[in-house]
Enzyme design. Sequence first.
Site, PDB file in Angstrom:
ATOM      1  N   VAL A  52      33.748  28.270 -23.574  1.00 21.45           N
ATOM      2  CA  VAL A  52      34.162  27.351 -22.498  1.00 21.45           C
ATOM      3  C   VAL A  52      34.671  26.015 -23.039  1.00 21.45           C
ATOM      4  O   VAL A  52      35.414  25.312 -22.350  1.00 21.45           O
ATOM      5  CB  VAL A  52      33.033  27.089 -21.468  1.00 21.45           C
ATOM      6  CG1 VAL A  52      32.716  28.336 -20.678  1.00 21.45           C
ATOM      7  CG2 VAL A  52      31.792  26.537 -22.113  1.00 21.45           C
ATOM      8  N   THR A 101      34.444  27.845 -29.219  1.00 23.38           N
ATOM      9  CA  THR A 101      35.596  28.705 -28.874  1.00 23.38           C
ATOM     10  C   THR A 101      35.423  29.434 -27.547  1.00 23.38           C
ATOM     11  O   THR A 101      36.258  30.253 -27.173  1.00 23.38           O
ATOM     12  CB  THR A 101      35.887  29.751 -29.974  1.00 23.38           C
ATOM     13  OG1 THR A 101      34.810  30.698 -30.016  1.00 23.38           O
ATOM     14  CG2 THR A 101      36.056  29.089 -31.324  1.00 23.38           C
ATOM     15  N   ASP A 137      24.492  29.971 -25.495  1.00 23.52           N
ATOM     16  CA  ASP A 137      23.337  29.115 -25.191  1.00 23.52           C
ATOM     17  C   ASP A 137      22.408  29.821 -24.192  1.00 23.52           C
ATOM     18  O   ASP A 137      21.182  29.929 -24.414  1.00 23.52           O
ATOM     19  CB  ASP A 137      23.872  27.795 -24.602  1.00 23.52           C
ATOM     20  CG  ASP A 137      22.844  26.680 -24.580  1.00 23.52           C
ATOM     21  OD1 ASP A 137      21.702  26.899 -24.994  1.00 23.52           O
ATOM     22  OD2 ASP A 137      23.203  25.575 -24.133  1.00 23.52           O
TER      23      ASP A 137
END
Length: 182
Positions: free
Chosen positions: A133, A131, A47
Amino acid sequence: MGLFTPFRNKLMPSEKITLAKGDITTLGVDAIVNAANTTLLGGGGVDGAIHRAAGPELLEECKTIGGCPTGEARITKGYNLLASYVIHTVGPVWQGGHNSEKELLQNAYINSLKLAKEHKLNSIAFPNISTGVYGFPKQLAAQIAVDSVKSYLKNNKYPKEVVFVCFDDENYALYRTLLSVD
Ligand code: ADP
């Protein structure tokens, strides 16, 4: 990152699934998928990398959306990315497996693919959603990802090509096995 070398899965050319290792923000596909959080206001991991590469206008557009529930997806422009669009989806946080995590992860993949179809996008690239945090077991996540994408491609005209982008060695090894890549 070093060299980014996507390659075609030789054993399943008809399925139009490609495996790549590296940074998803470098890909020139129609849409890259972001493993976002429910606020859509940015975070760490993939992100953060996508927001950094796309530039501040991406956050401005995300602010107008008003968040996204887990398992759903939203589409924005790609701004400074090579990709024209970002499809933001929210995978589940792993809580032991009894809180609909598997269904929610499948929903995240399918709802992203549906947006690609609605916009008639030819190519879309996925990171290994949840997969990082969010702690989803990698083997199980990879199986759900591959099964969801294969069945969607079988039954829909768009997208025409899906790239699985693995950033870490463990996921890359799992996908190589699942997709029977040499
Ligand atoms: P989540 O919160 O859904 O777990 P993360 O961003 O923490 O999301 O991790 C999801 C996956 O994205 C992880 O497998 C991680 O290795 C991978 N990842 C991190 N950065 C990148 C990147 N730049 N390109 C592709 N994948 C990435």
